[in-house]
Write a protein that holds these residues in place. Structure first.
Motif: not given
Ligand code: AMP
Ligand code: GLY
Length: 424
Positions: A210-212, A230-232, A293, A296-297, A328, A384
């Protein structure tokens, strides 16, 4: 089966929601929870915060296992309290949690185990810290050793700013005891990503990447926050980078802790800096899942989270497999007026869309007051959404964001931009 989640943020709402959906327990308790967890069928908020009171409650209610969300409880040794009483809890001991609670401990640990990270020195004496800064090229990042609720890291672009941050912490005592010992670290160039795994003391199960987005404003400007979206998955974590992170950072960390007599059980979060040359370095370790994070995870997790935790508690993570939705997931944080410095509370929130297969609004700083949902903290909601790719997930998330209103609402319009560049 009853389960207990400790914490009150968006991460804990997501943990409780996921656990209730895939394990069908009779109840998930959340202590203390928020207005979002209070509104979920099958989830019950508990007004408890003391580790011993929580352990008493878990014993009385025959809670099957407990999951700890925030680092503060881990720093206070809640896992040690439960374990001493033979109660199942997923998280690291107070000793192992020092990977997050003392940046000096983490840095020395990384050096002992050859885990790549930025060069740094630790100081309690301001004059020595000033000399160090004057003798090195910079730029520098000045970090409080202890937990400082997201305010302990100052990324400086000038020498003056570095000197000022040193004095703020060591001379003016701005962060209290947490900043009475500091690290002066070299600034690392690259793209950040969050790499979170589950560990059972010896075996490791990586979760989706993921990225914040740490800064408050679009374009990564303004002060650092707990995370604005964030996305994953994070495309920057290619299969090669993934293998390298496991080889150079995660395995040495888990094996190193075991070898030093403090086997690590729980979620372990490595904040990564990925260089243009494909190098990976550790910016920080956290002894918990990330927020935002997690949202989304867990939206992408197809395996049963409770089964994974159960396997981890039995030391059998080598038999676990995590299955992910190919789509995603992207989460946009809605923060209150004044965040991150002085969040305003009690603003009425309207228009929160209901849950669908593609959208879930996780609550964080929310409370119920006079029949309304109101803001009660800095980060208020995390909207989300799932989509076939980052563009779709983002479109769906922002369409939901546009329905929600509260006075002073702040959010970033550019969550996912880095990944979009990769998609183009
Ligand atoms: P930390 O609490 O250590 O994760 O730091 C918070 C944020 O500060 C990180 O997510 C980075 O954006 C930034 N940061 C921390 N250390 C460094 C470093 N050595 N170089 C560049 N940025 C950093
Ligand atoms: N979102 C960053 C963290 O949870 O530490």
């Amino acid at each position: 089966m009853k389960l207990l989640v400790i914490g009150s943020g968006g991460r804990e709402h997501a943990l409780a929601w996921r656990l209730f959906r895939d394990a069908c327990p009779s109840k998930v308790f959340v202590a203390p929870g928020n207005a979002g967890t209070a509104g979920e069928a099958g989830i019950v908020n508990l007004p408890l915060a003391n580790p011993k009171a929580l352990a008493d409650f878990a014993a009385r209610e025959k809670v099957h296992f407990t999951v700890v969300g925030p680092e503060s409880f881990l720093a206070d040794g809640i896992v040690d309290v439960f374990r001493a009483r033979g109660q199942k809890i997923f998280g690291p001991t107070q000793d192992a949690a020092r990977l997050e609670t003392s940046k000096d401990f983490a840095k020395r640990f990384m050096l002992r185990h050859n885990i790549p990270t930025a060069a740094s020195e630790t100081f309690t004496d301001a004059a020595l810290a000033h000399d160090y800064v004057d003798a090195r090229p910079g730029p520098f990042v000045v970090k409080a050793d202890g937990l400082a609720a997201g305010k302990g890291v100052v990324v400086t672009s000038t020498l003056d700013a570095a000197h000022c941050a040193i004095d703020d912490m060591l001379v003016r005592g701005k962060l209290g005891a947490a900043g009475s010992r500091i690290l002066v670290e070299d600034f690392l160039e690259g793209e950040e990503a969050s790499f979170i795994v589950m560990a059972d003391g010896k075996n490791i199960l990586p979760l989706a990447s993921s990225q914040d987005h740490k800064r408050i404003f679009d374009g990564d400007r303004g002060p650092n926050t707990g995370g604005m979206g964030a996305y994953s998955p994070a495309p920057v974590v290619t299969p090669e980078i993934h293998a390298k992170v496991m080889r150079e950072i995660i395995r040495p960390a888990v094996l190193g802790l075991a070898a030093e007599g403090m086997p690590y059980t729980g979620f372990l979060y490595a904040g990564l800096m990925i260089g243009k040359d494909g190098s990976v370095r550790t910016v920080e370790f956290n002894c918990r899942m990330g927020d935002p994070e997690t949202q989304p995870i867990l939206m992408r997790m197809k395996s049963s989270l409770s089964t994974l935790i159960e396997l981890a508690l039995e030391g059998r993570l080598d038999q676990a497999d995590a299955v992910w939705d190919h789509r995603t997931a992207l989460g946009v944080v809605l923060a209150s007026a004044g965040y991150p410095e002085t969040p305003r509370t009690d603003d009425a929130i309207v228009g929160i869309p209901g849950e669908t297969e593609e959208i879930k609004v996780f609550h964080a700083g929310t409370a119920a007051k006079d029949g309304q949902t109101v803001t009660s903290g800095g980060r208020v909601l995390c909207v989300t959404a799932l989509g076939e790719n980052i563009r779709h997930a983002r479109k769906t998330a922002y369409a939901a964001v546009d329905k929600i209103r509260f006075d002073g609402m702040q959010f970033r319009r550019d969550i996912g931009n880095h990944a979009l560049r990769t998609e183009d």
